[in-house]
Design a protein around this motif. Structure first.
Motif, PDB file in Angstrom:
ATOM      1  N   GLU A 195      36.663 -28.286 101.431  1.00  0.00           N
ATOM      2  CA  GLU A 195      35.432 -27.994 102.166  1.00  0.00           C
ATOM      3  C   GLU A 195      35.434 -28.651 103.541  1.00  0.00           C
ATOM      4  O   GLU A 195      34.988 -28.059 104.525  1.00  0.00           O
ATOM      5  CB  GLU A 195      34.223 -28.455 101.357  1.00  0.00           C
ATOM      6  CG  GLU A 195      33.953 -27.594 100.122  1.00  0.00           C
ATOM      7  CD  GLU A 195      32.813 -28.140  99.279  1.00  0.00           C
ATOM      8  OE1 GLU A 195      32.323 -29.253  99.591  1.00  0.00           O
ATOM      9  OE2 GLU A 195      32.409 -27.467  98.301  1.00  0.00           O
ATOM     10  N   LYS A 196      35.955 -29.877 103.622  1.00  0.00           N
ATOM     11  CA  LYS A 196      35.953 -30.598 104.893  1.00  0.00           C
ATOM     12  C   LYS A 196      37.114 -30.181 105.786  1.00  0.00           C
ATOM     13  O   LYS A 196      36.987 -30.146 107.018  1.00  0.00           O
ATOM     14  CB  LYS A 196      36.006 -32.107 104.643  1.00  0.00           C
ATOM     15  CG  LYS A 196      35.843 -32.929 105.916  1.00  0.00           C
ATOM     16  CD  LYS A 196      35.684 -34.411 105.611  1.00  0.00           C
ATOM     17  CE  LYS A 196      35.446 -35.206 106.889  1.00  0.00           C
ATOM     18  NZ  LYS A 196      35.268 -36.662 106.605  1.00  0.00           N
ATOM     19  N   TYR A 197      38.249 -29.854 105.168  1.00  0.00           N
ATOM     20  CA  TYR A 197      39.453 -29.490 105.931  1.00  0.00           C
ATOM     21  C   TYR A 197      39.988 -28.150 105.411  1.00  0.00           C
ATOM     22  O   TYR A 197      41.001 -28.108 104.699  1.00  0.00           O
ATOM     23  CB  TYR A 197      40.531 -30.568 105.793  1.00  0.00           C
ATOM     24  CG  TYR A 197      40.064 -31.971 106.111  1.00  0.00           C
ATOM     25  CD1 TYR A 197      39.889 -32.384 107.432  1.00  0.00           C
ATOM     26  CD2 TYR A 197      39.807 -32.888 105.084  1.00  0.00           C
ATOM     27  CE1 TYR A 197      39.468 -33.673 107.723  1.00  0.00           C
ATOM     28  CE2 TYR A 197      39.389 -34.173 105.369  1.00  0.00           C
ATOM     29  CZ  TYR A 197      39.215 -34.562 106.687  1.00  0.00           C
ATOM     30  OH  TYR A 197      38.806 -35.844 106.968  1.00  0.00           O
ATOM     31  N   PRO A 198      39.334 -27.050 105.711  1.00  0.00           N
ATOM     32  CA  PRO A 198      39.711 -25.745 105.135  1.00  0.00           C
ATOM     33  C   PRO A 198      41.116 -25.286 105.503  1.00  0.00           C
ATOM     34  O   PRO A 198      41.682 -24.434 104.799  1.00  0.00           O
ATOM     35  CB  PRO A 198      38.646 -24.792 105.691  1.00  0.00           C
ATOM     36  CG  PRO A 198      38.088 -25.479 106.899  1.00  0.00           C
ATOM     37  CD  PRO A 198      38.152 -26.937 106.607  1.00  0.00           C
ATOM     38  N   ASP A 199      41.690 -25.808 106.571  1.00  0.00           N
ATOM     39  CA  ASP A 199      43.025 -25.375 106.987  1.00  0.00           C
ATOM     40  C   ASP A 199      44.141 -26.305 106.510  1.00  0.00           C
ATOM     41  O   ASP A 199      45.315 -26.070 106.809  1.00  0.00           O
ATOM     42  CB  ASP A 199      43.087 -25.266 108.518  1.00  0.00           C
ATOM     43  CG  ASP A 199      42.134 -24.215 109.067  1.00  0.00           C
ATOM     44  OD1 ASP A 199      41.933 -23.200 108.371  1.00  0.00           O
ATOM     45  OD2 ASP A 199      41.580 -24.431 110.167  1.00  0.00           O
ATOM     46  N   LEU A 200      43.782 -27.346 105.757  1.00  0.00           N
ATOM     47  CA  LEU A 200      44.783 -28.318 105.318  1.00  0.00           C
ATOM     48  C   LEU A 200      45.651 -27.715 104.213  1.00  0.00           C
ATOM     49  O   LEU A 200      45.137 -27.083 103.285  1.00  0.00           O
ATOM     50  CB  LEU A 200      44.086 -29.585 104.808  1.00  0.00           C
ATOM     51  CG  LEU A 200      44.903 -30.884 104.787  1.00  0.00           C
ATOM     52  CD1 LEU A 200      45.362 -31.242 106.200  1.00  0.00           C
ATOM     53  CD2 LEU A 200      44.081 -32.024 104.191  1.00  0.00           C
ATOM     54  N   ARG A 201      46.973 -27.930 104.304  1.00  0.00           N
ATOM     55  CA  ARG A 201      47.901 -27.350 103.350  1.00  0.00           C
ATOM     56  C   ARG A 201      48.993 -28.364 102.981  1.00  0.00           C
ATOM     57  O   ARG A 201      49.142 -29.403 103.606  1.00  0.00           O
ATOM     58  CB  ARG A 201      48.585 -26.101 103.944  1.00  0.00           C
ATOM     59  CG  ARG A 201      47.657 -24.946 104.256  1.00  0.00           C
ATOM     60  CD  ARG A 201      47.158 -24.263 102.989  1.00  0.00           C
ATOM     61  NE  ARG A 201      46.355 -23.090 103.296  1.00  0.00           N
ATOM     62  CZ  ARG A 201      45.041 -23.124 103.524  1.00  0.00           C
ATOM     63  NH1 ARG A 201      44.392 -24.288 103.494  1.00  0.00           N
ATOM     64  NH2 ARG A 201      44.376 -22.012 103.801  1.00  0.00           N
ATOM     65  N   GLY A 202      49.745 -28.016 101.958  1.00  0.00           N
ATOM     66  CA  GLY A 202      50.961 -28.753 101.615  1.00  0.00           C
ATOM     67  C   GLY A 202      50.726 -30.192 101.203  1.00  0.00           C
ATOM     68  O   GLY A 202      49.735 -30.533 100.553  1.00  0.00           O
ATOM     69  N   ARG A 203      51.669 -31.058 101.597  1.00  0.00           N
ATOM     70  CA  ARG A 203      51.639 -32.452 101.173  1.00  0.00           C
ATOM     71  C   ARG A 203      50.407 -33.183 101.677  1.00  0.00           C
ATOM     72  O   ARG A 203      49.894 -34.066 100.997  1.00  0.00           O
ATOM     73  CB  ARG A 203      52.903 -33.178 101.674  1.00  0.00           C
ATOM     74  CG  ARG A 203      54.208 -32.701 101.063  1.00  0.00           C
ATOM     75  CD  ARG A 203      54.259 -32.885  99.566  1.00  0.00           C
ATOM     76  NE  ARG A 203      54.006 -34.271  99.163  1.00  0.00           N
ATOM     77  CZ  ARG A 203      53.832 -34.668  97.897  1.00  0.00           C
ATOM     78  NH1 ARG A 203      53.839 -33.772  96.920  1.00  0.00           N
ATOM     79  NH2 ARG A 203      53.634 -35.930  97.605  1.00  0.00           N
ATOM     80  N   ARG A 204      49.910 -32.841 102.853  1.00  0.00           N
ATOM     81  CA  ARG A 204      48.728 -33.540 103.372  1.00  0.00           C
ATOM     82  C   ARG A 204      47.504 -33.235 102.512  1.00  0.00           C
ATOM     83  O   ARG A 204      46.660 -34.110 102.303  1.00  0.00           O
ATOM     84  CB  ARG A 204      48.485 -33.142 104.829  1.00  0.00           C
ATOM     85  CG  ARG A 204      49.573 -33.651 105.764  1.00  0.00           C
ATOM     86  CD  ARG A 204      49.298 -33.295 107.205  1.00  0.00           C
ATOM     87  NE  ARG A 204      48.202 -34.082 107.758  1.00  0.00           N
ATOM     88  CZ  ARG A 204      47.777 -33.985 109.010  1.00  0.00           C
ATOM     89  NH1 ARG A 204      48.364 -33.126 109.835  1.00  0.00           N
ATOM     90  NH2 ARG A 204      46.797 -34.731 109.446  1.00  0.00           N
ATOM     91  N   LEU A 205      47.409 -32.031 102.013  1.00  0.00           N
ATOM     92  CA  LEU A 205      46.310 -31.690 101.104  1.00  0.00           C
ATOM     93  C   LEU A 205      46.408 -32.504  99.825  1.00  0.00           C
ATOM     94  O   LEU A 205      45.403 -33.040  99.329  1.00  0.00           O
ATOM     95  CB  LEU A 205      46.363 -30.190 100.777  1.00  0.00           C
ATOM     96  CG  LEU A 205      45.357 -29.683  99.737  1.00  0.00           C
ATOM     97  CD1 LEU A 205      43.920 -29.840 100.232  1.00  0.00           C
ATOM     98  CD2 LEU A 205      45.645 -28.222  99.380  1.00  0.00           C
TER      99      LEU A 205
END
Length: 387
Positions: A240-250
């Motif tokens: 919800e806060k970081y809708p574009d976050l993907r991969g290892r950082r998510l």
């Protein structure tokens, strides 16, 4: 001036609660020693652990994935450091002695076999007729007897408070043989709050970091974990806060929040428990029920996560394959050494004169994953191997 400097350096960083362990009032060491200068008794314990051979070997001992399977998976060493970091934060929040929590965390896995729990189970089965094997007891054995670093005593001669924290559980038959540190199991009393904190910091660390390693390995998937409430709640918040976050950082952000949620819950519930019990000192803590705990709701979420990891990661066929190999290595090493002690290094041959089976267990338990594999090849491989 020297005394003033020494006193200043032995003061804790935060004000201790009256029920915290106090190094100035420790129940002491088996062998009396002059008081340390420039550090307190629990800091001395920590320093001796860090400089021990057993601590260095943790770098190449399995957490879940065998050492050679990848450089980024947790080992017993990195796990112990993570437990210490989590434990110190909890201790600081509760007014407990951070140095003691850290020292317990760094020492709690010193007796672990190579190949994680598969190695322990295999060695325990081999030792069934000789008193069994349990890594918790072996950690105590390492710090009390097996380390050989000091001129005046065997072991590391650590404080009672550290030793009781390392011994998280113990059968009554074993407790009767352990003297002071086993007495609480006979009396059904509790260890210090610092020991209780280290125990639950261990649980927080291995559950969350096994999630991380499981995802990194590909043995479990994000979609599967999205069905586990503790993970799902934090994942939803991140997305919800970081809708574009993907991969290892998510993944990292989700696990970071999971750890934080567990630590905050533990501190809040433990504070309530302590307030209700109102222990006047550490002796009152020992007479109380366990006071360091999660709330019932968070405990249920932890239990759900544990079930998921047991069913989806620890019992994954690829982990089972490695476990089967590990058990075979441990079992065959034990069999060859129990038949012929002269195949072990000299110091273990000497110990075998007093207790052959226990000397074999000490030798195998002290091995790293890669050393155990090399020993196996040296003893059983047909092709020529270096001595």
């Amino acid at each position: 001036m020297a005394d003033a400097v020494s006193t200043a350096h032995t003061q804790p960083a935060t004000i201790l609660a009256p029920y915290a362990a106090d190094p100035a009032h420790s129940q002491g060491r088996h062998h009396a020693e002059p008081a340390p200068q420039g550090r307190n008794e629990f800091q001395r314990d920590r320093d001796r652990i860090i400089h021990s051979s057993a601590f260095r070997r943790l770098e190449y001992k399995t957490q879940v994935f065998v050492n050679h399977e990848g450089d980024l998976f947790r080992t017993r060493l990195t796990h112990s450091l993570e437990v210490a970091q989590i434990g110190r934060g909890i201790a600081r929040s509760l007014g407990l002695h951070e140095d003691l929590v850290e020292a317990i965390a760094l020492a709690h896995d010193l007796g672990h076999t190579p190949f994680g729990h598969a190695g322990q189970d295999a060695l325990n089965a081999c030792m069934k007729e000789y008193g069994g094997f349990e890594h918790n007891l072996q950690s105590l054995r390492v710090i009390d007897h097996l380390e050989q670093r000091y001129a005046e005593f065997d072991g590391l001669n650590l404080t009672f408070e550290l030793r009781e924290g390392v011994l998280k559980h113990c059968a009554l038959k074993n407790a009767r043989q352990l003297g002071d540190v086993g007495q609480r199991f006979l009396d059904k009393t509790q260890p210090s709050l610092e020991a209780q904190v280290a125990n639950l910091a261990d649980e927080i660390a291995y559950n969350n970091h096994d999630v991380d390693d499981g995802l990194r390995s590909g043995l479990i998937k994000l979609e599967q974990l999205a069905e586990v409430r503790l993970f799902a709640d934090q994942l939803q918040g991140v997305q919800e806060k970081y809708p574009d976050l993907r991969g290892r950082r998510l993944i990292h952000e989700t696990i970071r929040r999971m750890i934080n949620a567990l630590v905050v819950d533990l501190c809040m519930q433990s504070t309530l428990n302590i307030q209700m019990a109102a222990p006047a000192d550490i002796d009152a803590v020992r007479r109380s029920p366990p006071l360091i705990a999660f709330s019932s709701g968070m405990q249920a979420q932890q239990a759900e996560l544990k079930r998921f990891l047991r069913n989806k990661l620890y019992r994954h066929y690829r982990v089972n394959r490695m476990s089967a190999k590990a058990e075979r290595i441990i079992r065959q090493l034990f069999e060859v050494f129990i038949q012929d002690a002269s195949l072990m290094p000299d110091e273990f041959q000497l110990r075998a004169r007093e207790d052959h089976a226990r000397a074999v267990a000490d030798y195998i338990a002290g091995m790293t994953d890669r050393y155990a594999i090399r020993e196996y090849r040296r003893l059983f491989a047909i092709e020529e191997q270096p001595l």
